[in-house]
Design a protein around this motif. Structure first.
Motif, short mmCIF file in Angstrom:
data_model
loop_
_atom_site.label_atom_id
_atom_site.label_comp_id
_atom_site.label_asym_id
_atom_site.label_seq_id
_atom_site.Cartn_x
_atom_site.Cartn_y
_atom_site.Cartn_z
N PRO A 1 -32.15 -10.72 -9.84
CA PRO A 1 -33.51 -10.67 -9.27
C PRO A 1 -34.29 -9.38 -9.58
O PRO A 1 -35.49 -9.47 -9.89
N GLY B 1 -39.60 -17.22 -10.38
CA GLY B 1 -39.14 -17.30 -8.99
C GLY B 1 -37.88 -18.15 -8.88
O GLY B 1 -36.95 -17.81 -8.13
N GLU B 2 -37.84 -19.22 -9.64
CA GLU B 2 -36.66 -20.08 -9.65
C GLU B 2 -35.44 -19.34 -10.21
O GLU B 2 -34.33 -19.48 -9.69
N GLN B 3 -35.66 -18.54 -11.26
CA GLN B 3 -34.55 -17.78 -11.84
C GLN B 3 -33.99 -16.78 -10.83
O GLN B 3 -32.78 -16.56 -10.76
N ALA B 4 -34.88 -16.17 -10.06
CA ALA B 4 -34.42 -15.22 -9.03
C ALA B 4 -33.64 -15.94 -7.94
O ALA B 4 -32.60 -15.43 -7.47
N ARG B 5 -34.12 -17.12 -7.55
CA ARG B 5 -33.46 -17.85 -6.46
C ARG B 5 -32.08 -18.38 -6.86
O ARG B 5 -31.16 -18.38 -6.05
N LYS B 6 -31.95 -18.83 -8.09
CA LYS B 6 -30.68 -19.43 -8.51
C LYS B 6 -29.80 -18.45 -9.30
O LYS B 6 -28.84 -18.85 -9.94
N ALA B 7 -30.13 -17.17 -9.23
CA ALA B 7 -29.41 -16.15 -10.01
C ALA B 7 -27.90 -16.19 -9.73
O ALA B 7 -27.49 -16.30 -8.57
N GLU C 1 -38.01 -9.11 -11.69
CA GLU C 1 -39.22 -8.37 -11.29
C GLU C 1 -39.73 -7.49 -12.43
O GLU C 1 -40.94 -7.32 -12.59
N ARG D 1 -43.76 -19.45 -11.20
CA ARG D 1 -42.89 -20.44 -10.59
C ARG D 1 -41.50 -20.43 -11.25
O ARG D 1 -40.46 -20.48 -10.58
N GLU E 1 -26.42 -10.83 -8.00
CA GLU E 1 -27.51 -10.09 -7.35
C GLU E 1 -28.17 -9.07 -8.27
O GLU E 1 -29.22 -8.51 -7.92
#
Length: 343
Positions: free
Chosen positions: A30, A18-24, A34, A15, A27
């Motif tokens: 992300p 996922g938040e770090q990827a969404r608020k990165a 992974e 979780r 680009e």
């Protein structure tokens, strides 16, 4: 119980990442997230599990999600430490997969791919350290308890940096058995068991007496964990450990195992150790010769005895912690895993 706890910790990590990827902010982040996900996938989650038991030792509720997030933050700190450790050791693999700096080298835009991989891995390790702090401070713990836990956290961080330095600089550690023990205690022992236990305990409101009792369990078990690691680094199966079994011998690591071997070796055996231990070109036959010397001195048997006695000391200290039954059972099982693991 441990399987259930681990699943909750994995969910918290998933979780958060996922938040770090969404608020990165860019680009480029992300794809790095992974890589961290893949790296975390094979972990044992020992430190988060110990911190959850420490939370219980301090009177914390088993169902409090803060305990899980605290553990997840420790796993990100561990990722930081391992990513950098593999860079320092020039390791090709970790947990049976390419080390992070090797993965990143494949993504080099051109030029010196190895240098790119190492440089990017340092940055990604640093990012895991930053995320660890972010996750801890967003765990939902009262500010005064976070403040109280700061000394444990700072001590843990300084200890592991000191231990890593001593591992790099055997001259600083000293050339006797006590030097090897300094590396054990600074780099791994407290960081693996005692500090996670104490961190969880302090964050749930434990007093100084409980914190001290955590060390009575954690210190000997942390030493047993590293002693087992020393044996696995020489005698373990690569298929099980996920790392080449000759790496520690090739790197010339002066572990407790090797210091004991040196102390007990005769003149001819010491000559072989001088010639082969730490040889970058060490081949399979030469590594086997070193193993034969270790066995002939019974240093491996002595280390096995040390592991067993330390596990017993740890388990015998559990009664003083006044744990709920689930936590006492979990720590007993974890003691066995640390002492007798195969990877």
């Amino acid at each position: 119980m441990l399987g259930e706890l681990r699943a909750e910790i994995d969910e918290a990590l998933d979780r958060f990442l996922g938040e770090q990827a969404r608020k990165a902010p860019d680009e480029c982040v992300p794809p790095l997230v992974e890589i961290v996900r893949d790296f975390l996938a094979g972990g044992k989650r020992l430190r988060p599990l110990f911190s959850a038991c420490g939370w219980a030792a301090g009177g914390g509720d088993r169902g409090d999600p803060a305990a899980v997030r605290i553990g997840a933050s420790l796993e990100l700190f561990h990722a930081f430490a391992l990513i950098h450790d593999d860079v320092m050791d020039s390791s090709d693999t970790r947990r049976g997969q390419p080390a992070v700096h090797r993965v990143l080298a494949r993504r080099a835009p051109g030029g010196d791919a190895a240098h790119f991989g190492v440089s990017a891995a340092i940055l990604l390790g640093d990012l895991c350290l930053v995320w660890s702090d972010e996750l801890l401070h967003g765990a939902g713990v009262a500010p005064e308890r976070l403040h109280a836990a700061r000394s444990v956290l700072n001590t843990m961080r300084t200890e592991i940096m000191a231990g890593q330095y001593l591992d790099l600089d055997p001259v600083a550690a000293g050339d006797e058995l006590e030097g090897a023990w300094r590396v054990v205690r600074q780099k791994t022992a407290a960081y693996t068991v005692t500090r996670p236990l104490q961190l969880g305990a302090v964050l749930s409101g434990a007093d100084e007496e409980v914190v001290a009792r955590c060390a009575e369990f954690g210190d000997p078990l942390g030493e047993a964990f590293q002693l087992r690691d020393d044996l696995l680094g020489v005698f373990g199966s690569e298929a099980t450990t996920g790392k080449p079994s000759d790496d520690d011998l090739r790197a010339g690591k002066w572990t407790v195992l090797m210091r004991l071997t040196w102390q007990r070796a005769d003149a001819s055996q010491r000559a072989v150790i001088r010639r082969l231990h730490g040889s970058a070109d060490l081949d399979t036959g030469e590594a086997q010769r070193l193993r034969e010397i270790i066995r002939s001195t019974a240093a491996d048997s002595e280390v096995e005895a040390m592991i067993s006695s330390r596990r017993e000391r740890a388990v015998s200290a559990l009664g003083a912690l006044a744990l709920p039954p689930w936590a006492e059972a979990a720590l007993t099982e974890l003691a066995g895993r640390c002492a007798h693991r195969a990877r």
